[in-house]
Design an enzyme around this catalytic site. Structure first.
Site, mmCIF file in Angstrom:
data_model
loop_
_atom_site.group_PDB
_atom_site.id
_atom_site.type_symbol
_atom_site.label_atom_id
_atom_site.label_comp_id
_atom_site.label_asym_id
_atom_site.label_seq_id
_atom_site.Cartn_x
_atom_site.Cartn_y
_atom_site.Cartn_z
ATOM 1 N N ASP A 163 -5.641 5.757 1.950
ATOM 2 C CA ASP A 163 -5.889 4.380 1.562
ATOM 3 C C ASP A 163 -7.355 4.086 1.905
ATOM 4 O OD1 ASP A 163 -4.162 1.631 1.141
ATOM 5 O OD2 ASP A 163 -6.010 1.321 2.281
ATOM 6 N N GLN B 284 12.760 -5.044 -6.730
ATOM 7 C CA GLN B 284 11.967 -5.928 -7.613
ATOM 8 C C GLN B 284 11.687 -5.351 -8.995
ATOM 9 O OE1 GLN B 284 8.972 -8.619 -6.052
ATOM 10 N NE2 GLN B 284 7.453 -7.678 -7.376
ATOM 11 N N GLU C 144 3.521 -5.160 -11.917
ATOM 12 C CA GLU C 144 4.931 -4.960 -12.266
ATOM 13 C C GLU C 144 5.363 -6.018 -13.280
ATOM 14 O OE1 GLU C 144 6.786 -4.983 -8.380
ATOM 15 O OE2 GLU C 144 5.750 -3.135 -7.807
ATOM 16 N N HIS D 115 0.842 -1.207 0.000
ATOM 17 C CA HIS D 115 0.000 0.000 0.000
ATOM 18 C C HIS D 115 0.875 1.255 0.000
ATOM 19 C CE1 HIS D 115 -3.888 -2.079 1.046
ATOM 20 N NE2 HIS D 115 -2.995 -3.024 1.268
ATOM 21 N N ASP E 257 -6.628 -10.420 -2.123
ATOM 22 C CA ASP E 257 -6.955 -10.349 -3.554
ATOM 23 C C ASP E 257 -6.060 -11.241 -4.414
ATOM 24 O OD1 ASP E 257 -4.726 -8.834 -2.940
ATOM 25 O OD2 ASP E 257 -5.050 -7.420 -4.566
ATOM 26 N N HIS F 67 3.345 -14.547 -5.702
ATOM 27 C CA HIS F 67 2.135 -14.773 -4.882
ATOM 28 C C HIS F 67 0.959 -13.961 -5.442
ATOM 29 C CE1 HIS F 67 3.274 -10.814 -3.694
ATOM 30 N NE2 HIS F 67 2.375 -10.729 -2.729
ATOM 31 N N ALA G 210 14.654 -7.772 -2.749
ATOM 32 C CA ALA G 210 15.174 -7.355 -4.060
ATOM 33 C C ALA G 210 14.683 -5.961 -4.443
ATOM 34 C CB ALA G 210 14.697 -8.335 -5.124
#
Ligand code: UDP
Length: 465
Positions: free
Chosen positions: A125, A348, A371, A31, A387, A363, A346
């Site tokens: 959020d 990422q 990404e 988030h 989700d 996951h 990482a």
């Protein structure tokens, strides 16, 4: 009202717009990243940014000198924080922030600061309804950022219907029943966790939809061409509300790093540079929260080793439940020598964009999914909660850019899945589709592309407040 275009100097640089936006992310990695990316985009368009953040998973202001930071008491009891339960932490934060008190005081003092541009609105959020209430009490308009997919929010809106029509609470015998109102979802793909209290979940989701309905705009980290039907559904249901698909935000933001709660091990980029280019390597990571038991870790290790494929694997210190540090099996290092690297965290987005990386075992948190799509990478999906099941379903059945590794984690199944993704025809097709999606990402980010237009609209909306 100044338009988004007027904010430009005409030379690509933006002049200050004389307004400020406050942002308050939920303090979890998945988030925080999109909220700070959005803040960065708004800042690059000339808006000043103040970030409100909690003690729990506190952010490091030194990494973002362009923003002002304000620490807000989060009210999360130590035992709840230690439990790591996202739902419990959300409920505890909201309970503590609901009452007039520290959060309202913190907001009031930010609004009263002298010498700062006037605050236009607060981005929250969707899980922070209590913060929205505090802002409303002070006359400060709010906007909501959804850091998950449009499909996910559409599912939140449909929760009462899903109960009414008997899909939820889920029954074991119906897990593979299609939810005909929300294709391509099946009951097992809906947003629920078998281990969480169902009523508690219902309450959390209802509060998130209430926050979105009370806000001046609902901003979703997705793009029009990826989820057209889902965005339409949300727009129909939230009749009249401003719903903007501005993603993928990490591609619009100038700062890909800086919001990481864990230290990124950048040695993996140097190591990737030594690997052959041409998409041969598998990147394996299960995000910031998903976990496994010690026996599963062994199966993953030997499955990867036996696949014969090169790989980069993120093994977080807390990846294995109930253990401090995740021990790899004896002999593993030797078995994968020269073709693998294991790290704790990482960079990422850089890893996924590296030319030697050709697939992602994920996951399917929404950020990781987006990404991966942005780099045209096919996925092996291993969802756990929230989700993630729904994202997996879209990857497999809607976009055809990967497949689920279902059931018990066993080394032979893992070995087979890795080969399927990296070598077999199914992997080739998924890679081609992923490359097509990557082109759609590029289009939405071009001048006149849907996400850039949505950002322009958002800036106009902010300046109109
Ligand atoms: N991430 C990272 N390094 C890692 C693993 C993950 O920077 O080794 C980032 C990733 O790029 C993504 C975020 O952490 O932006 C994880 O968010 P996601 O929604 O994928 O999953 P969550 O952690 O919320 O389950």
């Amino acid at each position: 009202m100044a338009s988004a275009q007027e904010a430009s100097n005409g030379d690509g640089r933006r002049r200050p717009l004389g307004r400020r936006v406050l942002v308050f992310p939920l303090p979890f990695q998945g988030h925080i990243n999109p909220m700070l990316q959005l803040a960065d985009v708004l800042h690059s368009r000339g808006l000043a940014i103040t970030v409100l953040h909690t003690r729990f998973n506190a952010l490091d202001p030194a990494l973002h000198p362009q923003f002002t930071f304000v620490a807000v008491p989060d009210g999360i009891p130590a035992d709840v924080a230690a439990s790591g339960s996202v739902i419990s932490i959300i409920l505890a934060m909201n309970a503590a922030m609901e009452e007039p008190g520290p959060v309202r005081d913190a907001l009031a003092s930010v609004l009263g600061e002298k010498g700062k541009p006037t605050a236009a609105c607060l981005f929250i959020d969707a899980n922070l309804l209590a913060v929205q209430k505090a802002a409303t009490a002070l006359g400060l308009p709010t906007m909501v950022l959804r850091s998950a997919s449009a499909a996910c929010f559409s599912c939140f809106l449909a929760y009462p219907m899903l109960h009414q029509n008997g899909y939820l609470p889920p029954k074991e015998s119906q897990l593979y029943t299609p939810v005909k109102e929300l294709p391509p979802l099946r009951v097992r793909d809906l947003f629920f966790s078998s281990s969480s209290n169902h009523e508690m979940m219902r309450k959390v989701l209802a509060r998130a939809t209430e926050a979105a309905m009370n806000s001046k705009a609902l901003v979703i980290n997705t793009f029009d061409a990826l989820e057209p039907a889902e965005l339409d559904r949300i727009r129909r249901e939230l009749d009249g509300a401003v719903v903007l698909a501005v993603g993928p935000l990490h591609k619009l933001s100038t700062r890909s790093t800086g919001s990481s709660l864990l230290r990124e091990d950048r040695s993996c980029i140097e190591w990737l540079d030594t690997q052959p280019t041409g998409s041969v390597l598998l990147y394996v990571s299960f995000g910031s929260l998903a976990s496994m038991d010690a026996a599963e870790l062994l199966e993953v290790a030997w499955g990867l080793a036996n696949s014969g494929q090169p790989f980069l694997w993120v093994v977080r210190r807390d990846l294995v439940r109930g253990s401090d540090g995740s021990e790899l099996p004896e002999g593993f290092g030797l078995a994968v020598e020269g073709r693998s690297k294991v790290i704790q965290w990482a960079p990422q987005q850089e890893v996924l964009a590296h030319p030697s990386v050709g697939g992602f075992w994920t996951h399917n948190g929404w950020n990781s999914t987006l990404e991966s799509i942005s780099e045209g990478l096919p996925m092996i999906c291993r969802p756990q909660f929230a989700d993630q099941m729904m994202n997996t379903r879209y990857v497999e059945a809607a976009w055809g850019v990967g497949f689920e590794l279902e059931g018990e984690l066993k080394r032979n199944k893992i070995e087979e899945a890795v080969r399927k993704l990296m070598k077999d025809a199914k992997g080739v097709v998924a890679r081609e589709r992923a490359q097509e999606l990557k082109k759609k990402v590029e289009s939405c980010l071009e001048s006149g592309g849907s996400s850039l237009l949505a950002i322009d609209k958002l800036i106009g909306q902010i300046l109109s407040l």
